[in-house]
Design a protein around this motif. Structure first.
Motif, short mmCIF file in Angstrom:
data_model
loop_
_atom_site.label_atom_id
_atom_site.label_comp_id
_atom_site.label_asym_id
_atom_site.label_seq_id
_atom_site.Cartn_x
_atom_site.Cartn_y
_atom_site.Cartn_z
N MET A 1 0.65 -1.68 -0.21
CA MET A 1 0.03 -0.21 -0.16
C MET A 1 0.78 1.50 -0.06
O MET A 1 0.33 2.67 -0.43
N VAL A 2 1.98 0.78 0.52
CA VAL A 2 2.99 2.10 0.31
C VAL A 2 3.51 2.96 -0.85
O VAL A 2 2.70 4.49 -1.06
N ILE A 7 1.61 10.78 -2.02
CA ILE A 7 1.90 12.60 -1.11
C ILE A 7 2.36 12.34 0.39
O ILE A 7 1.55 11.82 0.47
N LYS A 8 3.50 13.12 0.11
CA LYS A 8 3.81 12.95 1.65
C LYS A 8 3.38 13.64 2.54
O LYS A 8 3.98 14.70 1.70
N TYR A 14 -1.37 18.90 4.70
CA TYR A 14 -2.31 18.23 5.62
C TYR A 14 -3.46 17.89 4.38
O TYR A 14 -4.16 16.75 5.11
N LEU A 15 -4.12 18.01 4.28
CA LEU A 15 -5.61 17.87 3.09
C LEU A 15 -5.41 17.05 2.09
O LEU A 15 -6.03 16.78 1.99
N LEU A 16 -4.50 17.71 1.58
CA LEU A 16 -4.18 16.67 0.27
C LEU A 16 -3.72 15.21 0.43
O LEU A 16 -4.03 13.84 0.27
N TRP A 17 -3.10 15.18 1.75
CA TRP A 17 -2.79 13.93 2.51
C TRP A 17 -3.61 13.35 2.83
O TRP A 17 -3.59 11.99 2.31
N ARG A 18 -3.95 13.84 3.55
CA ARG A 18 -5.66 13.27 3.79
C ARG A 18 -6.17 12.89 2.95
O ARG A 18 -6.48 11.08 3.51
N TYR A 72 4.26 5.99 8.67
CA TYR A 72 5.31 6.11 8.92
C TYR A 72 5.93 6.76 7.54
O TYR A 72 6.74 7.08 7.35
N ALA A 73 5.55 5.55 6.90
CA ALA A 73 6.38 6.22 5.42
C ALA A 73 5.66 7.47 4.44
O ALA A 73 6.08 7.42 3.52
N SER A 74 4.56 7.51 4.53
CA SER A 74 4.03 8.63 4.32
C SER A 74 4.58 9.81 4.62
O SER A 74 3.56 11.03 4.87
N LEU A 75 5.16 9.90 5.66
CA LEU A 75 5.64 11.78 5.90
C LEU A 75 6.72 11.77 5.89
O LEU A 75 7.71 11.07 5.63
N THR A 76 7.02 13.02 5.57
CA THR A 76 8.15 13.40 5.58
C THR A 76 9.32 13.61 6.75
O THR A 76 8.47 13.43 7.30
N GLU A 77 10.35 14.33 7.04
CA GLU A 77 11.54 13.52 7.73
C GLU A 77 10.72 14.42 8.69
O GLU A 77 10.79 14.55 10.29
#
Length: 118
Positions: A1-2, A7-8, A14-18, A72-77
Motif C-alpha cells: 500500500m505504500v 503525496i508525503k 495536510y488536507l491533500l495528504w489526508r 510513517y512511510a507517508s511522512l516527510t522527515e
C-alpha cells in the motif's frame, strides 16, 4: 500500500495528504484503527485458571503496526517529529491532525479567498 500513497505529508499539505490516505484505508477496512471504532481487545484472556495471550489482540496489534508503518512511510522527515512518541496508529493519526489540520484549514480558506478575488 505504500506505493499507493504518492503525496508525503509536509507541514503545508495536510488536507491533500489526508484526502489520499482516508479512501485507501477505507478500501482496506482499516479506518477503524484510526477513528477509534476498532479499539484494541484485551491482551490476555482467561483459559481456566491461567492467563493466555489473546489471539484477537495479536491480530489487532499486527494490523496496527502495519498501519503505523504505513503512516510513517507517508511522512516527510520534518513531520516524523510529531509522531515520534506515538505507540499506536490512532495516536499518530490524532497527533498529526492536531499538529497540521488547523494550519491546513487556514490555508484552504486563504486559497478560497484568493480564488474569489480573481
Amino acid at each position: 500500500m505504500v506505493h499507493m500513497v504518492t503525496i508525503k505529508l509536509t507541514p503545508t499539505n495536510y488536507l491533500l495528504w489526508r484526502r489520499q490516505f482516508v479512501p485507501l484505508l477505507e478500501s482496506q477496512e482499516l479506518m477503524g484503527y484510526l477513528d477509534g471504532s476498532l479499539s484494541a481487545p484485551v491482551a490476555q484472556v482467561h483459559a481456566g485458571n491461567d492467563l493466555v495471550p489473546n489471539p484477537a489482540y495479536k491480530k489487532w496489534h499486527t494490523q496496527d503496526r502495519i498501519l503505523l508503518s504505513l503512516l510513517y512511510a507517508s511522512l516527510t522527515e520534518e513531520c516524523m517529529a510529531e509522531v515520534v512518541n506515538c505507540t499506536t496508529a490512532r495516536d499518530a493519526w490524532l497527533a498529526l491532525e492536531v499538529s497540521f489540520s488547523h494550519s491546513s484549514k487556514t490555508r484552504e480558506l486563504q486559497l478560497k479567498d484568493e480564488l474569489q478575488l480573481m
